[in-house]
Scaffold this motif. Sequence first.
Motif, PDB file in Angstrom:
ATOM      1  N   ALA A   1       1.458  -5.534  12.972  1.00 18.67           N
ATOM      2  CA  ALA A   1       3.239  -5.836  12.741  1.00 18.67           C
ATOM      3  C   ALA A   1       3.416  -6.056  14.181  1.00 18.67           C
ATOM      4  N   GLU A   2       4.020  -7.025  14.505  1.00 19.56           N
ATOM      5  CA  GLU A   2       4.804  -7.411  15.692  1.00 19.56           C
ATOM      6  C   GLU A   2       6.212  -7.014  15.532  1.00 19.56           C
ATOM      7  N   GLY A   3       6.842  -5.997  16.147  1.00 20.53           N
ATOM      8  CA  GLY A   3       8.128  -5.660  15.939  1.00 20.53           C
ATOM      9  C   GLY A   3       8.133  -4.237  15.135  1.00 20.53           C
ATOM     10  N   VAL A   4       9.116  -3.500  15.192  1.00 27.55           N
ATOM     11  CA  VAL A   4       9.182  -2.245  14.365  1.00 27.55           C
ATOM     12  C   VAL A   4       9.209  -2.308  12.952  1.00 27.55           C
ATOM     13  N   VAL A   5       8.145  -1.431  12.529  1.00 28.96           N
ATOM     14  CA  VAL A   5       8.313  -1.248  10.737  1.00 28.96           C
ATOM     15  C   VAL A   5       9.512  -0.413  10.638  1.00 28.96           C
ATOM     16  N   ASP A   6      10.584  -0.859   9.987  1.00 25.92           N
ATOM     17  CA  ASP A   6      11.467   0.018   9.453  1.00 25.92           C
ATOM     18  C   ASP A   6      11.134   0.458   7.982  1.00 25.92           C
ATOM     19  N   HIS A   7      10.715   1.753   7.927  1.00 27.62           N
ATOM     20  CA  HIS A   7      10.118   2.281   6.651  1.00 27.62           C
ATOM     21  C   HIS A   7      11.512   2.911   6.129  1.00 27.62           C
ATOM     22  N   ARG A   8      11.975   2.305   4.886  1.00 31.64           N
ATOM     23  CA  ARG A   8      13.043   2.834   4.233  1.00 31.64           C
ATOM     24  C   ARG A   8      12.719   3.535   2.793  1.00 31.64           C
ATOM     25  N   ASP A   9      11.410   3.947   2.728  1.00 33.80           N
ATOM     26  CA  ASP A   9      11.176   4.580   1.361  1.00 33.80           C
ATOM     27  C   ASP A   9      11.074   6.046   1.437  1.00 33.80           C
ATOM     28  N   VAL A  10      11.149   6.826   0.327  1.00 37.02           N
ATOM     29  CA  VAL A  10      10.815   7.981   0.330  1.00 37.02           C
ATOM     30  C   VAL A  10       9.523   8.489  -0.412  1.00 37.02           C
ATOM     31  N   PHE A  11       8.527   7.522  -0.763  1.00 34.36           N
ATOM     32  CA  PHE A  11       7.454   7.694  -1.116  1.00 34.36           C
ATOM     33  C   PHE A  11       6.305   8.180  -0.234  1.00 34.36           C
ATOM     34  N   LEU A  12       6.089   7.378   0.879  1.00 33.79           N
ATOM     35  CA  LEU A  12       5.173   7.642   1.877  1.00 33.79           C
ATOM     36  C   LEU A  12       5.723   8.657   2.560  1.00 33.79           C
TER      37      LEU A  12
ATOM     38  N   GLU B   1       1.918   6.210  11.011  1.00 24.53           N
ATOM     39  CA  GLU B   1       0.388   5.696  11.239  1.00 24.53           C
ATOM     40  C   GLU B   1       0.804   4.194  10.876  1.00 24.53           C
ATOM     41  N   ASN B   2       1.563   3.579  10.334  1.00 23.27           N
ATOM     42  CA  ASN B   2       2.032   2.117   9.974  1.00 23.27           C
ATOM     43  C   ASN B   2       1.067   1.381   9.515  1.00 23.27           C
ATOM     44  N   ARG B   3       0.183   2.164   8.382  1.00 21.67           N
ATOM     45  CA  ARG B   3      -0.755   1.438   7.586  1.00 21.67           C
ATOM     46  C   ARG B   3      -0.315   1.014   6.365  1.00 21.67           C
ATOM     47  N   GLN B   4       0.678   1.480   5.927  1.00 26.48           N
ATOM     48  CA  GLN B   4       1.402   0.844   4.484  1.00 26.48           C
ATOM     49  C   GLN B   4       2.969   0.752   4.727  1.00 26.48           C
ATOM     50  N   MET B   5       3.353  -0.143   3.941  1.00 25.51           N
ATOM     51  CA  MET B   5       4.829  -0.107   3.718  1.00 25.51           C
ATOM     52  C   MET B   5       5.188  -0.328   2.379  1.00 25.51           C
TER      53      MET B   5
ATOM     54  N   VAL C   1      11.658  -2.005  -0.192  1.00 28.53           N
ATOM     55  CA  VAL C   1      12.909  -1.621   0.540  1.00 28.53           C
ATOM     56  C   VAL C   1      12.570  -1.576   2.081  1.00 28.53           C
ATOM     57  N   SER C   2      11.145  -1.508   2.571  1.00 29.78           N
ATOM     58  CA  SER C   2      11.146  -1.562   3.915  1.00 29.78           C
ATOM     59  C   SER C   2      11.220  -2.977   4.673  1.00 29.78           C
ATOM     60  N   ARG C   3      11.156  -2.943   5.623  1.00 32.57           N
ATOM     61  CA  ARG C   3      11.499  -4.258   6.838  1.00 32.57           C
ATOM     62  C   ARG C   3      10.777  -4.085   7.908  1.00 32.57           C
ATOM     63  N   VAL C   4      10.890  -5.186   8.693  1.00 35.72           N
ATOM     64  CA  VAL C   4      10.331  -5.186  10.023  1.00 35.72           C
ATOM     65  C   VAL C   4      11.573  -5.701  10.733  1.00 35.72           C
ATOM     66  N   ALA C   5      12.057  -4.946  12.045  1.00 35.65           N
ATOM     67  CA  ALA C   5      12.924  -5.242  12.878  1.00 35.65           C
ATOM     68  C   ALA C   5      12.536  -6.130  13.834  1.00 35.65           C
ATOM     69  N   GLY C   6      12.825  -7.488  13.457  1.00 37.02           N
ATOM     70  CA  GLY C   6      12.255  -8.422  14.637  1.00 37.02           C
ATOM     71  C   GLY C   6      10.641  -8.861  14.374  1.00 37.02           C
ATOM     72  N   GLY C   7      10.152 -10.113  14.645  1.00 34.17           N
ATOM     73  CA  GLY C   7       8.802 -10.316  14.525  1.00 34.17           C
ATOM     74  C   GLY C   7       8.350 -10.490  13.214  1.00 34.17           C
ATOM     75  N   CYS C   8       6.912 -10.005  12.863  1.00 37.39           N
ATOM     76  CA  CYS C   8       6.516 -10.300  11.669  1.00 37.39           C
ATOM     77  C   CYS C   8       5.285  -9.144  11.293  1.00 37.39           C
ATOM     78  N   VAL C   9       5.054  -9.261   9.981  1.00 39.32           N
ATOM     79  CA  VAL C   9       4.006  -8.163   9.680  1.00 39.32           C
ATOM     80  C   VAL C   9       2.665  -9.148   9.073  1.00 39.32           C
ATOM     81  N   THR C  10       1.705  -8.866   9.208  1.00 42.12           N
ATOM     82  CA  THR C  10       0.644  -9.117   8.440  1.00 42.12           C
ATOM     83  C   THR C  10       0.132  -8.387   7.458  1.00 42.12           C
ATOM     84  N   ILE C  11      -0.114  -8.951   6.101  1.00 36.20           N
ATOM     85  CA  ILE C  11      -0.718  -8.109   4.969  1.00 36.20           C
ATOM     86  C   ILE C  11      -2.083  -8.625   4.838  1.00 36.20           C
TER      87      ILE C  11
END
Length: 347
Positions: free
Chosen positions: A288-299, A306-310, A314-324
């Motif tokens: 993840a390049e940028g901040v992962v903005d977790h918006r769920d209540v499951f994890l 840990e930022n291993r899942q999103m 509902v969840s997003r990245v605040a700027g940048g990108c994410v690789t899955i």
Amino acid sequence: MSASAKAAGAALNAHWTEARVAAIRDVTPTIREFTLAMDNIRACPPGSHLRVRVDLGDRQDHRSYSVVETDGAVLRIAVKLQPESRGGSAFMWGLTVGDTLAVDAPRCDFPLTYGAPHYLLLAGGVGITPMVAMARQLAARGAALRMVYAARSSEEFAYRRELEDLLGERLTLYPSDGETALDLAAEIDRLPPDGELYMCGPLGLMEAVRQAWEAAGRPRAKLRYETFGSSGSHRAEAFTVKVPRLGAEVVVRENESMLDALEAAGVEVVFECRRGECGLCAVDIVEAEGVVDHRDVFLSARQHRENRQMCACVSRVAGGCVTIDPAWRGDGAFAFGGGEAALRETA
């Protein structure tokens, strides 16, 4: 009748039926109630929601709204106008009396359990909508009940008069611009040890309630909650999702979800609730390049750190990108999250 409402109302299948907008009224400056007339309507238990098909301009989607009340052949829902929403609330607020909608049968994922010795109902903002029916049912049964209702200002208390008439001194209001702030620890402390807490509101309030409940040593099974919307810690902005194994690179616009963007690009993601509650759409994060903005209540909070899942819905990245990166399952599909979610290549 508006053209978008005609389109949404006409697009029916075996799982959808038609509802007509019978009445509209504003219950606060930002919350609008819709009375929907439907054939063969049945009484809904408290905590039910109604799926509505909405027209977002370039595509159709659906949104879920809590049922405030069923009365004879009509059902009432309330919708908060969200300036930064993905278009669902704007579509609903554009409806006029006489418009038709495609709706699914009401469903209850936030059931009220009867028989508890004490109840605390806690609502934030438009999260009051499922609580109205709960309060009405519990009051009718003579249950030991209190309600705590927080809102941004005194004018944003939807159904205030009805709740005051119903609950009297058992209702406590906390406007953010008021003199007294909501003290979650104190409210939980007032609830007897065998009591249950039902909560509906934005993600920030939900997290605060969960932390206060845990800090008080309360049993997790006696905390019931439902979230609305997908508010996060950062302002929604565009970001990029990369799926190297599939050769996909998808831009997620600020007004759409990661799930919607992947589906529009031909990458199918397994999902269910679209509210960050079930975890089916949880995807594995490689980088993840940028901040992962977790918006769920499951994890859990630990999993968020840990930022291993999103959760893609509902969840997003605040700027940048994410690789899955999905893992090959050997049956023509790629699986995310140890089988909790799956991506499939589409032609």
